[in-house]
Design a protein around this motif. Structure first.
Motif, PDB file in Angstrom:
ATOM      1  N   PRO A 117     -12.803   4.533 -11.935  1.00  0.00           N
ATOM      2  CA  PRO A 117     -13.817   5.138 -12.178  1.00  0.00           C
ATOM      3  C   PRO A 117     -13.858   4.155 -13.604  1.00  0.00           C
ATOM      4  N   ALA A 118     -13.476   3.234 -13.658  1.00  0.00           N
ATOM      5  CA  ALA A 118     -13.489   2.423 -15.194  1.00  0.00           C
ATOM      6  C   ALA A 118     -14.556   1.282 -14.494  1.00  0.00           C
ATOM      7  N   TYR A 119     -14.342   1.235 -13.750  1.00  0.00           N
ATOM      8  CA  TYR A 119     -15.602   0.200 -13.036  1.00  0.00           C
ATOM      9  C   TYR A 119     -16.872   0.998 -12.383  1.00  0.00           C
ATOM     10  N   ALA A 120     -17.008   2.387 -12.868  1.00  0.00           N
ATOM     11  CA  ALA A 120     -18.885   2.591 -11.981  1.00  0.00           C
ATOM     12  C   ALA A 120     -18.964   3.540 -13.353  1.00  0.00           C
ATOM     13  N   LEU A 121     -20.384   4.142 -13.326  1.00  0.00           N
ATOM     14  CA  LEU A 121     -21.369   4.393 -14.034  1.00  0.00           C
ATOM     15  C   LEU A 121     -20.752   6.003 -13.966  1.00  0.00           C
ATOM     16  N   GLU A 122     -20.164   6.742 -15.266  1.00  0.00           N
ATOM     17  CA  GLU A 122     -20.811   7.853 -15.280  1.00  0.00           C
ATOM     18  C   GLU A 122     -21.550   9.035 -15.643  1.00  0.00           C
ATOM     19  N   PRO A 123     -21.671  10.237 -14.484  1.00  0.00           N
ATOM     20  CA  PRO A 123     -21.238  10.693 -14.090  1.00  0.00           C
ATOM     21  C   PRO A 123     -21.610   9.297 -12.671  1.00  0.00           C
ATOM     22  N   VAL A 124     -21.397   9.636 -11.408  1.00  0.00           N
ATOM     23  CA  VAL A 124     -21.991   9.270 -10.190  1.00  0.00           C
ATOM     24  C   VAL A 124     -22.397   9.866  -9.339  1.00  0.00           C
ATOM     25  N   SER A 125     -23.971   9.549  -9.388  1.00  0.00           N
ATOM     26  CA  SER A 125     -24.516  10.658  -8.515  1.00  0.00           C
ATOM     27  C   SER A 125     -24.232  10.589  -7.779  1.00  0.00           C
ATOM     28  N   ARG A 126     -24.349  11.835  -5.896  1.00  0.00           N
ATOM     29  CA  ARG A 126     -23.901  12.283  -5.321  1.00  0.00           C
ATOM     30  C   ARG A 126     -24.190  11.285  -3.874  1.00  0.00           C
ATOM     31  N   THR A 127     -26.320  11.445  -4.046  1.00  0.00           N
ATOM     32  CA  THR A 127     -26.935  10.261  -3.739  1.00  0.00           C
ATOM     33  C   THR A 127     -26.844   9.096  -3.986  1.00  0.00           C
ATOM     34  N   PHE A 128     -26.549   8.409  -5.150  1.00  0.00           N
ATOM     35  CA  PHE A 128     -27.040   7.075  -5.238  1.00  0.00           C
ATOM     36  C   PHE A 128     -25.511   6.308  -5.791  1.00  0.00           C
ATOM     37  N   HIS A 129     -25.436   6.437  -4.775  1.00  0.00           N
ATOM     38  CA  HIS A 129     -24.394   5.083  -5.160  1.00  0.00           C
ATOM     39  C   HIS A 129     -24.988   3.474  -5.155  1.00  0.00           C
ATOM     40  N   GLY A 130     -25.460   3.602  -4.294  1.00  0.00           N
ATOM     41  CA  GLY A 130     -25.587   2.277  -5.054  1.00  0.00           C
ATOM     42  C   GLY A 130     -25.689   1.777  -6.977  1.00  0.00           C
ATOM     43  N   ARG A 131     -26.751   2.100  -7.163  1.00  0.00           N
ATOM     44  CA  ARG A 131     -26.728   2.062  -8.984  1.00  0.00           C
ATOM     45  C   ARG A 131     -25.557   2.273  -9.661  1.00  0.00           C
TER      46      ARG A 131
END
Length: 270
Positions: A117-131
């Motif tokens: 999760p350190a390399y993802a945005l927070e929170p991670v949308s359930r429907t927009f993993h592209g972003r």
């Protein structure tokens, strides 16, 4: 290893904000990276089409990160992955078969699940993993972060692979499938030049093309100009795939063609 380029392919289209949001995420993390928009015109949820275009265009891309998102399973059980090929290229996207045909061109060297999760945005949308998941991962990889930092390793054999349709070649008949239709209405088939050579179709060969129960006369040609306006031609396209076109016309509209349909080439005309 740092990369200057991220090649970006999706089915997002350009009418909404999806592509722009992903660009913004990448540039906030890696402002100096250059983004090449390969296409965002993949038909919605058309994983096979996206995989074929990613594979076709890969030899023309600079060394870098390849971000591809055609993801009908977003929010479900499919894994987000990173694949490294033997040439050093990195592929980021869903583990639904989209990335594998392109990655296998150079041979798959390793794969990792995208899980840190350190390399993802927070929170991670359930429907927009592209972003929220794939774009930040691609940006961090371009900055030189190793795939192993983003998640645990996966065996290449564990990656999802597409069931690519195979043609059937028999005496007098070729049974092919439509895999892609471009914006000009040209119809790409799951055939190669080698397939045509095997059954004796060379430029100038006349045959009957059968689609949806209707038959049409067609000619094998080197280019559209080898036929008169309105004639149906079978030719080798710029990616060395075999396709059907109408000189100065739209073959897909004329035949009401759709990906997945069968096309029969009858070499022995009645």
């Amino acid at each position: 290893m740092k990369y200057r380029f991220i090649a970006f392919l999706t089915d997002f289209g350009l009418a909404d904000d999806f592509v722009g949001a992903c660009h913004g995420v990448i540039k906030r993390i890696a402002p100096d990276v250059q983004i090449i928009d390969v296409t965002h015109g993949i038909a919605p949820q058309a994983v096979l089409q996206g995989a074929l275009i990613l594979r076709n265009t890969l030899p023309y891309m600079p060394e870098g990160v390849h971000l591809a998102v055609v993801d009908p399973g977003v929010g479900g059980s499919r894994r987000p992955v990173i694949i490294r090929d033997s040439n050093g290229g990195l592929f980021v996207g869903p583990d639904n078969g989209l990335l594998v045909p392109a990655a296998e061109l150079g041979g798959i060297e390793s794969a990792h699940e995208l899980a840190n999760p350190a390399y993802a945005l927070e929170p991670v949308s359930r429907t927009f993993h592209g972003r929220d998941l794939f774009a930040p991962a691609a940006a961090h990889l371009a900055l030189g972060v190793e795939p192993s930092e983003l998640g645990p390793p996966l065996g290449p054999d564990a990656l999802v692979r597409l069931d690519l349709p195979k043609p059937t070649l028999s005496d007098g008949v070729v049974d092919a499938s439509i895999v892609y239709i471009d914006r000009f209405g040209n119809i790409q088939l799951n055939l190669t030049r080698d397939d045509l050579d095997q059954v004796g179709i060379v430029p100038g060969t006349r045959f009957e093309l059968e689609l949806a129960g209707e038959r049409y006369y067609a000619t094998a040609a080197r280019t559209y100009a080898d036929a008169r306006p309105g004639e149906i031609v079978l030719y080798e396209d710029s990616y060395r795939n075999v396709a059907i076109a109408i000189n100065r016309g739209n073959a897909a509209e004329m035949f009401t063609a759709q990906p997945g349909q069968h096309v029969l080439l009858h070499l022995e005309q009645p």
